[in-house]
Scaffold this motif. Structure first.
Motif, PDB file in Angstrom:
ATOM      1  N   LYS A 245       0.935   4.242  -2.580  1.00  0.00           N
ATOM      2  CA  LYS A 245       0.879   5.633  -2.148  1.00  0.00           C
ATOM      3  C   LYS A 245       1.607   6.543  -2.984  1.00  0.00           C
ATOM      4  O   LYS A 245       1.735   7.414  -3.437  1.00  0.00           O
ATOM      5  CB  LYS A 245       0.866   5.666  -0.929  1.00  0.00           C
ATOM      6  CG  LYS A 245       0.614   7.193  -0.478  1.00  0.00           C
ATOM      7  CD  LYS A 245       0.662   7.265   0.843  1.00  0.00           C
ATOM      8  CE  LYS A 245       0.308   8.757   1.510  1.00  0.00           C
ATOM      9  NZ  LYS A 245       0.163   8.786   3.007  1.00  0.00           N
TER      10      LYS A 245
ATOM     11  N   GLN B  63      -8.902  11.451  -1.436  1.00  0.00           N
ATOM     12  CA  GLN B  63      -7.534  11.551  -2.003  1.00  0.00           C
ATOM     13  C   GLN B  63      -7.518  12.341  -3.167  1.00  0.00           C
ATOM     14  O   GLN B  63      -6.598  13.195  -3.262  1.00  0.00           O
ATOM     15  CB  GLN B  63      -7.096  10.077  -2.320  1.00  0.00           C
ATOM     16  CG  GLN B  63      -6.940   9.268  -1.246  1.00  0.00           C
ATOM     17  CD  GLN B  63      -6.546   7.654  -1.475  1.00  0.00           C
ATOM     18  OE1 GLN B  63      -7.109   7.018  -2.541  1.00  0.00           O
ATOM     19  NE2 GLN B  63      -5.726   7.158  -0.780  1.00  0.00           N
TER      20      GLN B  63
ATOM     21  N   ASP C 147       0.752  -1.201   0.001  1.00  0.00           N
ATOM     22  CA  ASP C 147      -0.029  -0.237  -0.129  1.00  0.00           C
ATOM     23  C   ASP C 147       0.897   1.166   0.059  1.00  0.00           C
ATOM     24  O   ASP C 147       0.554   2.271  -0.666  1.00  0.00           O
ATOM     25  CB  ASP C 147      -0.787   0.032   1.051  1.00  0.00           C
ATOM     26  CG  ASP C 147      -2.363  -0.972   1.218  1.00  0.00           C
ATOM     27  OD1 ASP C 147      -2.140  -1.436  -0.101  1.00  0.00           O
ATOM     28  OD2 ASP C 147      -2.717  -1.165   1.974  1.00  0.00           O
ATOM     29  N   THR C 148       2.043   1.218   0.846  1.00  0.00           N
ATOM     30  CA  THR C 148       3.126   2.370   0.656  1.00  0.00           C
ATOM     31  C   THR C 148       3.639   2.407  -0.629  1.00  0.00           C
ATOM     32  O   THR C 148       3.839   3.656  -1.167  1.00  0.00           O
ATOM     33  CB  THR C 148       4.093   2.045   1.502  1.00  0.00           C
ATOM     34  OG1 THR C 148       3.534   1.907   2.900  1.00  0.00           O
ATOM     35  CG2 THR C 148       4.981   3.293   1.626  1.00  0.00           C
TER      36      THR C 148
END
Length: 326
Positions: free
Chosen positions: A260, A275, A256-257
């Protein structure tokens, strides 16, 4: 993000194999997007199936799209200008613009993939120099300047197309000086708010001398429910970017990082809306362009993503369709 922007989608014409079905699927995606009320559809250029992108000739495919649609704008996001003969590009673009009744949005960039530059006999390190030279020649042709001592000019004429040019570059002051639109996307090597700073620099440098408004196309990948195949596609994409020296640093163990950092939005609808609201503000002259496909995404899933965007995400951001969806 303010309301009143135009809504678009981006297809990179991905396919795990060289199956011509990918072109038919892309034609269908444009037809569905127009029926849903999307304002624009964009395709990316990839040579030699880099990143599994199967479209080396965007204007050819968009000509087919033009004959199957009536209203949706047709964008290139982007054509790698240093690898193109500028006059031939101007001729092809002029014919497509006539066929589509002025719907072409011509997006250009310098490219990044060293392997494709080698195949075209161009120097990767000289791509920005070549970009400027080719852009100058392209603008002369589109602007009806004489191309020979005897006065040869571009035929057919490309009336208005020079006011529908977009550039994907961090050199935003040059884009503003030329009166072109700015294509911007998340940069994994910049902080999350870098895009907002880029847009602000562009708007502050705008003069409007050519009579067109400042305009921004914000490109964002968005996957409402990324499955294992989508995640594997993104991992493979990052690994290739690392191999060719474009993506710096290691892939974070927390996927998930990594998403992102890439600017890939996913999760519940409200989360994606929030977002998107954090990005640069868009006005009536701007576009929000959403990519909804990776290499393994079937057509039905891409269509469903467009429906979710049309029904839930874009209206929550202030977008309003110009017509009634069919």
């Amino acid at each position: 993000m303010s309301g009143g922007f135009s809504l678009g989608f981006l297809s990179r014409v991905y396919s795990p194999s060289a199956d011509p079905k990918v072109y038919r699927d892309t034609l269908e995606l444009f037809k569905v997007a127009e029926a849903l009320g999307f304002d624009s559809g964009w395709v990316a250029q990839h040579h030699f199936a880099s990143e599994h992108g199967r479209l080396p000739a965007p204007l050819v495919l968009l000509a087919a799209v033009a004959q199957r649609t009536r209203h949706i704008s047709l964008g290139t996001g982007i054509i790698v200008l240093p690898q193109e003969p500028p006059l031939r590009l101007a001729e092809d673009a002029a014919v497509l613009d006539l066929l589509s009744n002025g719907r072409l949005e011509l997006g250009l960039g310098a490219g990044f993939d060293p392997e494709t530059f080698l195949a075209f006999g161009r120097e990767h390190d000289a791509r920005h120099r070549d970009y400027e030279q080719h852009l100058h020649q392209l603008l002369n042709a589109l602007g009806n300047a004489p191309l020979t001592d005897s006065g040869s000019r571009l035929l057919p004429r490309a009336n208005g197309l020079s006011h529908r040019l977009w550039e994907a570059t961090s050199r935003v002051e040059l884009v503003a000086e030329r009166g072109h639109g700015l294509i911007m996307a998340p940069n994994p090597h910049q902080p999350a708010d870098a895009g907002t700073d880029l847009v602000n620099r562009y708007r502050n440098a705008w003069t409007g001398d050519n009579g067109t408004p400042a305009r921004v196309a914000r490109v964002q990948a968005l996957f409402p429910a990324p499955d294992d195949a989508t995640r594997n596609d993104i991992r493979a994409y990052v690994q290739r970017q690392q191999r060719i020296g474009v993506f710096k640093g290691a892939i974070n163990d927390d996927f998930d990082t990594t998403l992102k950092r890439l600017g890939v939005l996913h999760g519940p609808v409200q989360q994606m809306v929030e977002q998107l609201q954090q990005g640069p503000a868009l006005t009536a002259h701007d576009q929000l362009i959403l990519q909804v496909q990776t290499v393994s995404t079937p057509l039905r899933d891409a269509i469903r993503a467009l429906e979710i965007i049309r029904e839930h995400i874009a209206p929550a951001l202030g977008w309003q369709p110009t017509g009634t969806p069919s």
